[in-house]
Scaffold this motif. Structure first.
Motif, mmCIF file in Angstrom:
data_model
loop_
_atom_site.group_PDB
_atom_site.id
_atom_site.type_symbol
_atom_site.label_atom_id
_atom_site.label_comp_id
_atom_site.label_asym_id
_atom_site.label_seq_id
_atom_site.Cartn_x
_atom_site.Cartn_y
_atom_site.Cartn_z
ATOM 1 N N GLY A 105 -23.023 -100.491 -35.754
ATOM 2 C CA GLY A 105 -22.404 -100.321 -37.069
ATOM 3 C C GLY A 105 -22.904 -99.033 -37.682
ATOM 4 N N MET A 106 -23.092 -98.018 -36.838
ATOM 5 C CA MET A 106 -23.743 -96.786 -37.278
ATOM 6 C C MET A 106 -22.740 -95.797 -37.856
ATOM 7 N N SER A 107 -22.986 -95.425 -39.091
ATOM 8 C CA SER A 107 -22.080 -94.497 -39.770
ATOM 9 C C SER A 107 -22.279 -93.077 -39.251
ATOM 10 N N ILE A 108 -21.159 -92.380 -39.117
ATOM 11 C CA ILE A 108 -21.194 -90.977 -38.707
ATOM 12 C C ILE A 108 -21.605 -90.148 -39.922
ATOM 13 N N THR A 109 -22.731 -89.445 -39.827
ATOM 14 C CA THR A 109 -23.164 -88.598 -40.956
ATOM 15 C C THR A 109 -23.537 -87.214 -40.435
ATOM 16 N N GLU A 110 -23.470 -86.237 -41.316
ATOM 17 C CA GLU A 110 -23.830 -84.862 -40.956
ATOM 18 C C GLU A 110 -25.292 -84.796 -40.529
ATOM 19 N N GLU A 111 -26.150 -85.516 -41.243
ATOM 20 C CA GLU A 111 -27.582 -85.492 -40.939
ATOM 21 C C GLU A 111 -27.844 -86.017 -39.520
ATOM 22 N N ARG A 217 -16.468 -99.678 -53.156
ATOM 23 C CA ARG A 217 -17.428 -99.134 -52.195
ATOM 24 C C ARG A 217 -17.987 -97.811 -52.716
ATOM 25 N N LEU A 218 -19.280 -97.573 -52.477
ATOM 26 C CA LEU A 218 -19.954 -96.407 -53.059
ATOM 27 C C LEU A 218 -19.519 -95.111 -52.380
ATOM 28 N N ASN A 219 -19.078 -95.215 -51.149
ATOM 29 C CA ASN A 219 -18.388 -94.100 -50.498
ATOM 30 C C ASN A 219 -17.684 -94.672 -49.275
ATOM 31 N N GLY A 220 -16.881 -93.861 -48.631
ATOM 32 C CA GLY A 220 -16.220 -94.335 -47.422
ATOM 33 C C GLY A 220 -16.863 -93.643 -46.230
ATOM 34 N N ASP A 221 -17.164 -94.368 -45.188
ATOM 35 C CA ASP A 221 -17.620 -93.690 -43.971
ATOM 36 C C ASP A 221 -17.076 -94.431 -42.758
ATOM 37 N N SER A 222 -17.303 -93.863 -41.597
ATOM 38 C CA SER A 222 -16.772 -94.469 -40.376
ATOM 39 C C SER A 222 -17.883 -94.685 -39.373
#
Ligand code: GLN
Length: 262
Positions: A105-111, A217-222
């Motif tokens: 369930g790992m969100s794709i993030t720039e970091e 939701r506080l933001n949307g991510d995938s």
């Protein structure tokens, strides 16, 4: 067994345009050439505190992520070995070479992209603020002054809590898994928690937790599947090819329906 879950399914149907692929027993040897193929075994990091994506039931690992990675492995002709661990340990274990693949369930993030490469996105999520079912004082982060917020180590929820802490003036408690977070708020030790919407919505519907989601939701991510950055192009191509097959055939939808449907 899991109860069916109509509300989340509406969310899923509207949020997703993904479909799915062939039969479980089909192993296509023709797609395997080079390092990633030929029945190689990859070690896969998972977070089994995370239904409906990953959980343990009757001594078996189950969930959307588990079925997806198994179906991808089948379609691309490789083997997997599942390793359950705290979410916060998964990326470090990929970096240390102890895991080849992470699906959690790992969100794709720039970091995170600085240390891992992600597959194409496979699920739209995003964190929500959650409070006790009887709490009518907290509706947004701005209502948290002097309160305590629980987050899970290493998550996007933990990042979000830290980023907004100075502005809104709350305390942060960090725990290692989702059920402990839910417990901390339902037993009154903390005022709020941050958890991905589909996970907390599912947990509330499944286990009648004394919690409720407030606001949008506080933001949307995938969510994406991660491999060590820069060293696994072939494996990543296989993962993406497998995902695409699942999208094209209908197996992706079948997997979602199995865990979350009307
Ligand atoms: N999606 C969130 C993240 O990537 C939480 C994942 C999890 O707790 N397993 O940080």
């Amino acid at each position: 067994m899991m109860k069916k879950f109509g509300l989340l399914s509406v969310f899923l149907v509207s949020a997703l345009t993904l479909a799915a692929c062939g039969s479980d027993e089909e192993t296509d040897g023709s797609s395997g050439s080079g390092d990633g193929g030929g029945g190689e075994t990859y070690s896969v990091g998972i977070d089994t505190t995370y239904p409906p994506f990953e959980f343990e039931e009757d001594g078996e690992y189950k969930g959307i992520d588990i079925d997806l990675i198994n179906a991808i492995a089948d379609s691309q002709g490789f083997e997997i070995e599942l390793n359950a661990m705290d979410f916060g340990g998964i990326i470090p274990a990929v970096q240390a070479g102890q895991l080849d693949i992470a699906i959690a369930g790992m969100s794709i993030t720039e970091e995170r992209k600085e240390v891992v490469d992600f597959s194409d996105p496979y699920f739209e999520a995003g964190p929500s603020l959650v409070v006790g079912a009887d709490n009518n004082d907290i509706e947004t982060l701005a209502d948290l002054e002097g309160k305590t917020v629980v987050v899970k180590t290493g998550t996007t929820g933990a990042d979000l809590a830290r980023e907004n802490q100075e502005e809104y003036g709350y305390e942060i408690t960090q725990l290692e898994d989702s059920p402990s977070m839910f417990q901390e708020v339902s037993n009154g030790n903390a005022d709020a928690l941050i958890e991905d919407y589909p996970v907390i919505a599912y947990a509330i519907a499944q286990s009648g937790l004394d919690l409720k989601i407030v606001g949008d939701r506080l933001n949307g991510d995938s969510y994406g599947i991660a491999v060590l950055k820069g060293e696994n192009d072939e494996l990543l191509e296989k993962i993406n090819a497998g995902l695409q097959e699942l999208r094209d055939s209908g197996e992706y939808d079948e997997i979602l329906d199995k865990y979350i449907s009307e």
